[in-house]
Design an enzyme around this catalytic site. Structure first.
Site, short mmCIF file in Angstrom:
data_model
loop_
_atom_site.label_atom_id
_atom_site.label_comp_id
_atom_site.label_asym_id
_atom_site.label_seq_id
_atom_site.Cartn_x
_atom_site.Cartn_y
_atom_site.Cartn_z
N GLU A 122 -6.05 6.45 -2.28
CA GLU A 122 -6.10 5.44 -1.21
C GLU A 122 -6.51 4.06 -1.74
O GLU A 122 -5.96 3.03 -1.35
CB GLU A 122 -7.10 5.88 -0.13
N HIS A 136 1.55 4.21 -2.99
CA HIS A 136 1.39 5.68 -2.90
C HIS A 136 2.53 6.36 -3.66
O HIS A 136 2.33 7.40 -4.30
CB HIS A 136 1.41 6.14 -1.45
N HIS A 193 0.84 -1.20 0.00
CA HIS A 193 0.00 0.00 0.00
C HIS A 193 0.88 1.26 0.00
O HIS A 193 0.72 2.14 -0.85
CB HIS A 193 -0.91 -0.03 1.25
N GLU A 194 1.81 1.32 0.94
CA GLU A 194 2.64 2.53 1.06
C GLU A 194 3.52 2.74 -0.17
O GLU A 194 3.67 3.86 -0.65
CB GLU A 194 3.50 2.48 2.33
N HIS A 203 -9.87 7.79 3.41
CA HIS A 203 -9.76 6.41 3.91
C HIS A 203 -11.12 5.75 4.08
O HIS A 203 -11.20 4.57 4.41
CB HIS A 203 -9.00 6.38 5.25
#
Ligand SMILES: [Zn+2]
Lengths: 92, 359
Positions: B202, B182, B178-179, B279
């Site tokens: 997100e 980004h 996920h990070e 989120h």
């Protein structure tokens, strides 16, 4: 009137809060908070959108139904101490 | 034994010289002949041969000599520890190629970044976050009982969790994926982190994080759990988000209550404390992806994942302030391009978006 500290915007999407009743705190501090919130602009919460950070927590203070990002205010020493106290009390 | 092209081996050097000097040859062919001439010249020690070339051929030989050998594409990772302080990157603990260390969190993020890099490279030919081989820098043990993970525009940062509600944020591959995603979005469509474009940002991070986990576990769309953060949030029955059923990742949690994510546009929520609910509303587009993948079947990354990747990198079709509808249209365009002969993919994607109310 209560001052609330809000931590939001984290990976989990969950919020943490802590609050303190200003009524029994010094008049000077109450007036400082009043002044900050009466002088704030209309849509102050969007200031974070420009940052490259993703999922990093953001702090806000809320008073009398209005909220401000913490980095948009210049707190007095008394308010700074109160915010530090609230940080240590943050909970889900 | 001849190590260069077989054709060059069987052509005598004098013929190569003749071919290299033939101005009628197309530039590409000429370059190939010049190249084999160079090799032959080196092998046979005929350095004086260069002087017999015409100016055009000399230039090509000179440029070929200057050309750097192709750089090997490989992952490059560095993991640091913040030592429970709020510093970054902190102290280097493990870098690319080094053996496992005692610290499990360091090894977790080292491995997960490797899986993520491999996912993007082997499926989409993408060389790291910026597609130019950017070093993957990660910091673990950030802060004291820090219950978060984030991307700061240059690197990933992970906390240990409070030990009561959250464990270490290094425990789930999908969080690391996920990070890192980004970062990919930052270098591609660079979706503004506010309102619908922010929720898309997100959502892409969750979707690719989930696909990376599914690939590591070799799970197809039907067998995957589609959960995010099921190890980080303590308690076997809890996870942080569900792409399969947004709003159900945790229910009646003693500290957190119930997962508030909507799965449909009817539940779209504007949360001013979370950049307009980035989120929260990501649940809607996450669910659209899940529905499309299960309708198409097979591994998520094989078809629908390819479409989402193409849309995530489509700077023309997906502007930084793109809405859900803009992204839907981009996925339909790319589904048609990628799977022209299989209109079942486009149909499944359209049906999925319609089902979550993005119409
Ligand atoms: Zn995120």
């Amino acid at each position: 009137m209560k001052l609330k500290l809000i931590e939001a915007g984290k990976f989990s999407g969950l919020k943490k809060t802590a609050e303190e009743d200003l009524d029994h705190l010094p008049q000077e501090l109450q007036q400082h908070v009043e002044n900050i919130f009466s002088a704030s602009s209309e849509q102050p919460l969007k200031v974070h959108a420009q940052s490259a950070y993703r999922d990093k927590e953001k702090l806000f203070i809320e008073y009398n139904g209005k909220a401000l990002p913490i980095n948009a205010v210049q707190p007095s020493k008394q308010l700074e101490a109160l915010i530090e106290k609230l940080k240590s009390k943050l909970h889900y | 034994m001849c190590k260069h092209q077989p054709l060059s081996c069987i052509i005598p050097p004098y013929m190569n010289l003749k071919l290299a000097n033939n101005e009628k040859f197309e530039k590409k062919l000429l370059a190939a002949h010049v190249s084999s001439f160079t090799l032959d010249a080196q092998i046979r020690g005929r350095r004086k041969a260069f002087t017999r070339l015409n100016p055009q051929s000399k230039e090509i030989v000179a440029l070929a000599a200057l050309k750097k050998p192709a750089k090997k594409v490989a992952v490059s990772r560095e993991v640091y520890t913040a030592g429970n302080k709020q510093v970054q990157p902190g102290t280097l603990v493990r870098k690319e190629g080094q053996d496992v260390v005692k610290d499990k969190d360091v090894n977790n993020v080292y491995d997960a970044a490797g899986y993520t890099w491999d996912f993007y490279y082997s499926l989409f030919g993408r060389n790291s976050i910026d597609n130019k081989g950017l070093k993957l820098i990660q910091t673990v043990h950030y802060g004291k009982k820090y219950d978060n993970a984030f991307w700061d525009g240059q690197q990933m940062i992970y906390g240990d969790g409070d030990g009561k509600i959250f464990d270490s944020f290094t425990l789930d591959v999908d969080i690391i994926g996920h990070e890192l995603t980004h970062g990919v979005v930052q270098y591609e469509t660079n979706l503004v982190y506010q309102d619908q474009s922010g929720a898309l940002n997100e959502s892409l991070a969750d979707i690719f994080g989930s696909m990376i986990k599914q690939r590591v576990l070799n799970q197809d769309a039907a067998s995957a759990d589609w959960l995010i953060g099921e190890n980080v949030l303590r308690g076997k029955q809890y996870a942080l988000r569900s792409l399969k059923a947004p709003g159900t990742a945790y229910k009646n949690h003693p500290d957190l209550g119930t997962d508030p994510q909507p799965a449909h546009m009817s539940g779209y929520t504007n949360d001013p404390f979370d950049n307009g609910g980035v989120h929260l509303n990501s649940g809607i587009t996450n669910h659209a992806f899940y529905l499309a993948c299960t309708e198409v079947g097979g591994y998520s990354w094989e078809k629908v994942g390819k479409v989402w990747y193409a849309a995530m990198c489509d700077k023309k079709g997906v502007q930084p302030t793109a809405s859900f509808l803009d992204f839907k249209n981009a996925t339909l365009t790319h589904a048609d391009k990628l799977f022209k002969s299989e209109n079942t993919v486009s149909k499944a994607i359209k049906k999925a978006w319609d089902s979550v109310g993005v119409e």
